[in-house]
Design an enzyme around this catalytic site. Structure first.
Site, PDB file in Angstrom:
ATOM      1  N   LYS A   1       3.063  21.210  20.253  1.00 21.60           N
ATOM      2  CA  LYS A   1       4.317  22.057  20.788  1.00 21.60           C
ATOM      3  C   LYS A   1       3.864  22.703  22.052  1.00 21.60           C
ATOM      4  O   LYS A   1       4.389  22.778  23.222  1.00 21.60           O
ATOM      5  CB  LYS A   1       4.852  22.765  19.907  1.00 21.60           C
ATOM      6  CG  LYS A   1       5.914  23.744  20.385  1.00 21.60           C
ATOM      7  CD  LYS A   1       6.446  24.683  19.318  1.00 21.60           C
ATOM      8  CE  LYS A   1       5.434  25.687  19.394  1.00 21.60           C
ATOM      9  NZ  LYS A   1       6.237  26.967  18.494  1.00 21.60           N
ATOM     10  N   SER A   2       2.709  23.414  21.794  1.00 23.12           N
ATOM     11  CA  SER A   2       2.281  24.276  22.771  1.00 23.12           C
ATOM     12  C   SER A   2       1.882  23.493  24.198  1.00 23.12           C
ATOM     13  O   SER A   2       2.339  24.045  25.299  1.00 23.12           O
ATOM     14  CB  SER A   2       1.199  25.193  22.539  1.00 23.12           C
ATOM     15  OG  SER A   2       1.246  25.760  21.412  1.00 23.12           O
TER      16      SER A   2
ATOM     17  N   ARG B   1       4.483  23.418  27.756  1.00 25.39           N
ATOM     18  CA  ARG B   1       3.647  23.789  28.996  1.00 25.39           C
ATOM     19  C   ARG B   1       3.426  22.385  30.149  1.00 25.39           C
ATOM     20  O   ARG B   1       3.659  22.609  31.098  1.00 25.39           O
ATOM     21  CB  ARG B   1       2.369  24.171  28.869  1.00 25.39           C
ATOM     22  CG  ARG B   1       2.014  25.604  28.179  1.00 25.39           C
ATOM     23  CD  ARG B   1       0.722  25.738  27.685  1.00 25.39           C
ATOM     24  NE  ARG B   1       0.638  27.203  27.286  1.00 25.39           N
ATOM     25  CZ  ARG B   1       0.997  27.823  26.403  1.00 25.39           C
ATOM     26  NH1 ARG B   1       1.528  26.893  25.348  1.00 25.39           N
ATOM     27  NH2 ARG B   1       0.608  28.867  25.827  1.00 25.39           N
TER      28      ARG B   1
ATOM     29  N   ASP C   1      12.017  21.957  19.405  1.00 25.04           N
ATOM     30  CA  ASP C   1      11.421  22.859  20.691  1.00 25.04           C
ATOM     31  C   ASP C   1      11.319  21.931  21.876  1.00 25.04           C
ATOM     32  O   ASP C   1      11.436  22.644  23.003  1.00 25.04           O
ATOM     33  CB  ASP C   1      10.284  23.499  20.220  1.00 25.04           C
ATOM     34  CG  ASP C   1      10.752  24.767  19.292  1.00 25.04           C
ATOM     35  OD1 ASP C   1      11.880  24.999  18.995  1.00 25.04           O
ATOM     36  OD2 ASP C   1       9.808  25.856  19.063  1.00 25.04           O
TER      37      ASP C   1
ATOM     38  N   ASN D   1      15.793  28.097  19.796  1.00 19.95           N
ATOM     39  CA  ASN D   1      14.643  29.334  19.031  1.00 19.95           C
ATOM     40  C   ASN D   1      13.491  29.062  19.851  1.00 19.95           C
ATOM     41  O   ASN D   1      12.497  29.178  19.018  1.00 19.95           O
ATOM     42  CB  ASN D   1      14.896  29.471  17.705  1.00 19.95           C
ATOM     43  CG  ASN D   1      14.226  30.733  17.184  1.00 19.95           C
ATOM     44  OD1 ASN D   1      14.056  31.740  17.973  1.00 19.95           O
ATOM     45  ND2 ASN D   1      14.138  30.805  15.869  1.00 19.95           N
TER      46      ASN D   1
ATOM     47  N   ARG E   1      14.477  38.293  19.422  1.00 17.05           N
ATOM     48  CA  ARG E   1      13.090  38.190  19.792  1.00 17.05           C
ATOM     49  C   ARG E   1      12.612  38.727  21.001  1.00 17.05           C
ATOM     50  O   ARG E   1      13.567  38.275  22.177  1.00 17.05           O
ATOM     51  CB  ARG E   1      12.487  36.752  19.545  1.00 17.05           C
ATOM     52  CG  ARG E   1      12.838  36.007  18.321  1.00 17.05           C
ATOM     53  CD  ARG E   1      12.355  34.632  18.360  1.00 17.05           C
ATOM     54  NE  ARG E   1      10.939  34.442  18.680  1.00 17.05           N
ATOM     55  CZ  ARG E   1      10.398  33.074  18.656  1.00 17.05           C
ATOM     56  NH1 ARG E   1      11.122  32.166  18.662  1.00 17.05           N
ATOM     57  NH2 ARG E   1       8.972  32.998  18.932  1.00 17.05           N
TER      58      ARG E   1
ATOM     59  N   SER F   1       1.506  36.662  23.792  1.00 14.56           N
ATOM     60  CA  SER F   1       0.681  36.228  24.855  1.00 14.56           C
ATOM     61  C   SER F   1       1.823  35.163  25.806  1.00 14.56           C
ATOM     62  O   SER F   1       1.379  35.017  27.029  1.00 14.56           O
ATOM     63  CB  SER F   1      -0.529  35.436  24.349  1.00 14.56           C
ATOM     64  OG  SER F   1       0.023  34.226  23.728  1.00 14.56           O
TER      65      SER F   1
ATOM     66  N   SER G   1      -3.562  36.683  20.899  1.00 12.71           N
ATOM     67  CA  SER G   1      -3.469  35.469  20.834  1.00 12.71           C
ATOM     68  C   SER G   1      -4.090  34.680  22.024  1.00 12.71           C
ATOM     69  O   SER G   1      -3.667  33.961  22.590  1.00 12.71           O
ATOM     70  CB  SER G   1      -1.901  34.842  20.844  1.00 12.71           C
ATOM     71  OG  SER G   1      -1.193  35.593  19.836  1.00 12.71           O
TER      72      SER G   1
ATOM     73  N   ASP H   1      -0.498  31.502  14.425  1.00 15.09           N
ATOM     74  CA  ASP H   1       0.493  30.535  13.469  1.00 15.09           C
ATOM     75  C   ASP H   1      -0.447  29.855  12.170  1.00 15.09           C
ATOM     76  O   ASP H   1       0.332  29.652  11.165  1.00 15.09           O
ATOM     77  CB  ASP H   1       0.812  29.359  14.631  1.00 15.09           C
ATOM     78  CG  ASP H   1       1.914  29.769  15.576  1.00 15.09           C
ATOM     79  OD1 ASP H   1       2.138  30.873  15.158  1.00 15.09           O
ATOM     80  OD2 ASP H   1       2.336  28.947  16.373  1.00 15.09           O
TER      81      ASP H   1
ATOM     82  N   GLU I   1       9.645  33.330  14.711  1.00 14.13           N
ATOM     83  CA  GLU I   1      10.751  32.758  14.231  1.00 14.13           C
ATOM     84  C   GLU I   1      11.489  33.635  13.169  1.00 14.13           C
ATOM     85  O   GLU I   1      12.867  33.699  13.236  1.00 14.13           O
ATOM     86  CB  GLU I   1      10.721  31.164  13.601  1.00 14.13           C
ATOM     87  CG  GLU I   1      10.553  30.012  14.724  1.00 14.13           C
ATOM     88  CD  GLU I   1       9.226  30.183  15.306  1.00 14.13           C
ATOM     89  OE1 GLU I   1       8.416  30.959  15.153  1.00 14.13           O
ATOM     90  OE2 GLU I   1       8.771  29.155  15.799  1.00 14.13           O
TER      91      GLU I   1
ATOM     92  N   ARG J   1       7.683  37.088   9.919  1.00 16.48           N
ATOM     93  CA  ARG J   1       6.800  36.407   9.067  1.00 16.48           C
ATOM     94  C   ARG J   1       6.068  37.210   7.999  1.00 16.48           C
ATOM     95  O   ARG J   1       5.683  36.499   6.939  1.00 16.48           O
ATOM     96  CB  ARG J   1       5.954  35.307   9.682  1.00 16.48           C
ATOM     97  CG  ARG J   1       6.592  34.228  10.493  1.00 16.48           C
ATOM     98  CD  ARG J   1       5.835  33.451  11.422  1.00 16.48           C
ATOM     99  NE  ARG J   1       6.215  32.406  11.914  1.00 16.48           N
ATOM    100  CZ  ARG J   1       5.858  31.332  12.828  1.00 16.48           C
ATOM    101  NH1 ARG J   1       4.766  31.809  13.360  1.00 16.48           N
ATOM    102  NH2 ARG J   1       6.758  30.263  13.030  1.00 16.48           N
TER     103      ARG J   1
ATOM    104  N   HIS K   1      10.158  26.862  10.555  1.00 14.76           N
ATOM    105  CA  HIS K   1       9.414  25.639  10.221  1.00 14.76           C
ATOM    106  C   HIS K   1       8.118  25.894   9.503  1.00 14.76           C
ATOM    107  O   HIS K   1       7.680  25.099   8.414  1.00 14.76           O
ATOM    108  CB  HIS K   1       9.236  24.953  11.431  1.00 14.76           C
ATOM    109  CG  HIS K   1       8.537  25.644  12.670  1.00 14.76           C
ATOM    110  ND1 HIS K   1       7.322  24.958  13.363  1.00 14.76           N
ATOM    111  CD2 HIS K   1       8.504  26.840  12.943  1.00 14.76           C
ATOM    112  CE1 HIS K   1       6.968  25.941  14.315  1.00 14.76           C
ATOM    113  NE2 HIS K   1       7.529  27.026  14.313  1.00 14.76           N
ATOM    114  N   ARG K   2       7.502  27.052  10.246  1.00 15.92           N
ATOM    115  CA  ARG K   2       6.172  26.965   9.391  1.00 15.92           C
ATOM    116  C   ARG K   2       6.118  27.485   7.942  1.00 15.92           C
ATOM    117  O   ARG K   2       5.332  27.431   7.085  1.00 15.92           O
ATOM    118  CB  ARG K   2       4.928  27.910  10.141  1.00 15.92           C
ATOM    119  CG  ARG K   2       4.812  27.563  11.647  1.00 15.92           C
ATOM    120  CD  ARG K   2       3.855  28.034  12.239  1.00 15.92           C
ATOM    121  NE  ARG K   2       3.801  27.380  13.550  1.00 15.92           N
ATOM    122  CZ  ARG K   2       3.321  26.057  13.829  1.00 15.92           C
ATOM    123  NH1 ARG K   2       2.982  25.316  12.949  1.00 15.92           N
ATOM    124  NH2 ARG K   2       3.347  25.596  15.260  1.00 15.92           N
TER     125      ARG K   2
ATOM    126  N   LYS L   1      11.902  21.733  14.092  1.00 17.12           N
ATOM    127  CA  LYS L   1      11.327  22.380  15.240  1.00 17.12           C
ATOM    128  C   LYS L   1      10.166  21.930  15.948  1.00 17.12           C
ATOM    129  O   LYS L   1      10.151  21.833  16.955  1.00 17.12           O
ATOM    130  CB  LYS L   1      11.302  23.754  14.868  1.00 17.12           C
ATOM    131  CG  LYS L   1      11.144  24.982  15.975  1.00 17.12           C
ATOM    132  CD  LYS L   1      11.087  26.151  15.485  1.00 17.12           C
ATOM    133  CE  LYS L   1      11.419  27.416  16.692  1.00 17.12           C
ATOM    134  NZ  LYS L   1      10.501  27.347  17.604  1.00 17.12           N
TER     135      LYS L   1
END
Ligand code: DC
Length: 645
Positions: A22-23, A27, A49, A92, A122, A170, A197, A316, A344, A347, A389-390, A415
């Site tokens: 995802k990251s 990007r 996402d 989100n 957020r 971050s 992070s 994560d 999200e 947590r 999701h996590r 997500k």
């Protein structure tokens, strides 16, 4: 409420191809947009996402073309978005709203960014403060410090360094770093706090460099972008597998025996979350690193060890460790994870609440969580997932405690990993492998055992039969290994309510003809055909479990099957059963010819070089020569029950 019931799981093994990161995906999409030239991005993650990012880029007029197979063509616009006024919905997706806010603020248009209610809780204030310092026009249209935002054109001035906080997320630094080259001016960012992070900043800098922009970094305090740098498309780029998603499978291997292999990330990954494997290793798991894979197995002896770790660098993947802690031999402490509170969901709070449902004793603080596992898992916990999701993915591991676990609202995995539970099932769902020679009755027995257990059923022989039939119909010679394996790889077959279809044509009876039976045995001897059918067979491993029959279910396709049975009968008994079957259907039959044919097929199946038919040491023998079907089913069920499923 929508939920998924996971059965008690006892073992994890197999391999998983990871979806794109995802990251990296989000990007790359933005950098390709900000660049000059066209970029082709391969293996892009297909999830909520990335859909948010793609839709937003489309909304500002970026040319995006889906090339199929998760490959996208992005027409770079050099930071000049064609659409100058737009409302953008960011769901989100933190990896979308933060960098886009910065890029849009420097692009001279009118934009409104909003998201789901949680997105409006957020924080984004540190990023907006950074942008306001250089003269950008970004306003809060809801609560100060949070989305939704309104952006308007403004002259920016970069003479003074931008002073930025880095202790909440971050992503604020990532957003500024990616956007500032659009100004063409020299830019300096100075951190006013600790930066959390950090590995995510390394991903950002690495990807910016691939688009031709370098950033000078002094420790984690000061970042300088020289004047006059522009993003230029590097042409074709690949997205690595998602290292955060890898954590669930690696943990499954460490907890549930293994080996479990993840494919798509390896030792040279640019994602910090691959360091999760080191944390697992610290718990005693055995880890093997490859160039494009990582593999995890349980400790050689004993349980996973308790840990006390600073996990700021892998926030994560650290969630996975919190659930892995349930399997450790003592109190585990996860430190320096304050950012969990603004993800999200909160947590830390969510994790504490749900871990307690499984019987653990949990302490939580502003920036830590400590988990003391209970000696046994509480059965039947219903885990809430908080639209995170996590949470859903982590808690699937709890079923490896040998208890049923319910995951509420499991679709939140969309997500980042829409197929997560299928992939998890492919390494953990119980499998009963029933192998044996032709006409041993294993098909009927396997089907009945599957029905009794409520499991899925795979008749692997039908795949070889379908391949043979497809070859006969297409005029491909049965010994043409390349031609037949190409057919096997793309076999347009489906199983619908007891009928078997080939390209929409009902071939249920056709694949049982003597011609196709003999052909199946021939194509099954070709290694490339077997290889082409392997992944397809493994994909049948689903919850709550699978009964698979064939020749190599226990030896090759599901070597870690929960129970393995070798079902056989004398050739004479099998020939007689086939004879009665044919006569019963009003078809001509000759006992002598049937016996000879069976013996020839047995010999071919047993003598071939790959996956020959054999009774493996670890399979229980059931000889049905003197048994009727009911007795054979009972014999297999008693073997299955012995495995305490
Ligand atoms: O089980 P069956 O008779 O429908 O199988 C048809 C052919 O496919 C048989 O000749 C053996 C082969 N086969 C195989 O090689 N491996 C399997 N797992 C299943 C079948």
């Amino acid at each position: 409420m929508n939920h998924l019931d996971l059965p008690p799981l006892t073992y994890a093994s197999g391999s998983v191809r990871l979806p794109g990161s995802k990251s990296i995906s989000n990007r790359m999409l933005l950098l390709a947009t900000l660049a000059e030239g066209t970029t082709e991005i391969r293996d892009l993650l297909d999830s909520d996402d990335t859909q948010v990012m793609l839709a937003a880029l489309q909304g500002v007029g970026v040319g995006l073309t889906a090339l199929g197979g998760n490959c996208w063509r992005v027409e770079g616009c050099g930071g000049v978005f064609p659409v100058k006024d737009a409302d953008l919905f960011m769901g989100n997706a933190g990896t979308a709203i933060r960098p886009l806010t910065a890029a849009l603020a420097l692009s001279g248009g009118h934009y409104r960014l909003s998201g789901v209610p949680r997105m409006h809780e957020r924080p984004i204030g540190d990023l907006v403060d950074g942008l306001l310092q250089i003269g950008a026009d970004v306003r809060y249209t809801g609560n100060p410090g949070f989305p939704p935002l309104a952006i308007h054109p403004a002259e920016v001035n970069l003479t003074a360094p931008i002073r930025l906080r880095g202790d909440v997320s971050s992503q604020f630094l990532t957003a500024l770093l990616m956007a500032l080259p659009l100004t063409g001016a020299a830019a300096v960012i100075e951190m006013t706090t600790e930066l959390i992070s950090r590995p995510y900043i390394e991903i950002t800098l690495n990807l910016m460099a691939r688009f031709g922009v370098t950033v000078e970094r002094e420790g984690w305090q000061r970042f300088t972008i020289a004047a006059g740098q522009r993003y230029r498309s590097p042409g074709v780029l690949h997205v690595e597998g998602d290292a955060s998603a890898a954590s669930y499978f690696l943990a499954a291997g460490a907890i549930g025996g293994g080996p479990v292999r993840v494919e798509g990330v390896g030792r040279d990954s640019i994602q910090g979350d691959v360091r999760f494997a080191n944390a697992l290793q610290a718990m005693g798991a055995r880890i093997e690193w490859g160039e494009q894979h990582i593999e995890a197995r349980a400790p050689a002896t004993g349980r996973l060890k308790a840990f006390d770790l600073d996990l700021n660098h892998i926030p994560d993947a650290a969630m996975t460790l919190a659930v892995a802690a349930l399997f450790a031999d003592g109190r585990c402490v996860l430190r320096n994870i304050a950012s969990w509170r603004v993800k999200e969901t909160d947590r830390i709070a969510a994790m504490a609440t749900e871990l307690r449902k499984l019987g653990a004793v949990v302490e939580e603080g502003a920036d830590f969580i400590a988990v003391t596992p209970a000696p046994t898992f509480k059965a039947g916990a219903a885990i809430d997932t908080y639209d995170d999701h996590r949470m859903a993915m982590c808690f699937s591991l709890a079923a490896l405690g040998g208890v049923p676990v319910t995951i509420n609202d499991p679709q939140c995995v969309n997500k980042t990993f829409p197929d997560y539970f299928d992939a998890f099932a492919e390494i953990t769902a119980p499998v009963i492998a029933i192998d044996g020679p032709s006409a041993s009755g294993k098909g009927t027995v396997a089907e009945r055992v599957a029905a009794a257990l409520g499991y899925h059923y795979l008749d692997s022989g039908s795949l070889y039969r379908l391949t043979a039939l497809a070859a006969l119909r297409a005029g491909v010679a049965l010994d043409d290994e390349t031609g037949v394996s190409a057919l096997a790889a793309g076999l347009p077959a489906s199983f619908e309510g007891g009928r078997i279809l080939l390209a929409g044509d009902d071939v249920t009876d056709a694949i049982r003809s003597e011609e196709v039976s003999a052909g199946a045995s021939k194509v099954a001897a070709l290694p490339a055909v077997r290889a082409a059918l392997l992944a397809r067979q493994r994909a049948y491993r689903r919850f709550p479990g699978l009964v698979a029959d064939g020749r190599d279910m226990g030896s090759v396709v599901f070597p870690a099957a929960t129970a393995k049975v070798f079902l056989t009968a004398s050739a004479a008994a099998r020939a007689e059963r086939r004879y009665k079957q044919l006569i019963g259907k009003g078809m001509p039959a000759n006992m002598h010819a049937l016996l000879q044919d069976l013996q020839e097929r047995d010999a071919r199946d047993a003598q071939r070089s790959v996956a020959p038919l054999r009774h493996c040491d670890d399979a229980d023998l059931v000889d049905t020569t003197e048994m009727n079907i009911e007795a054979a089913v009972a014999a297999v069920m008693s073997i299955v029950e012995r495995q305490r499923l």
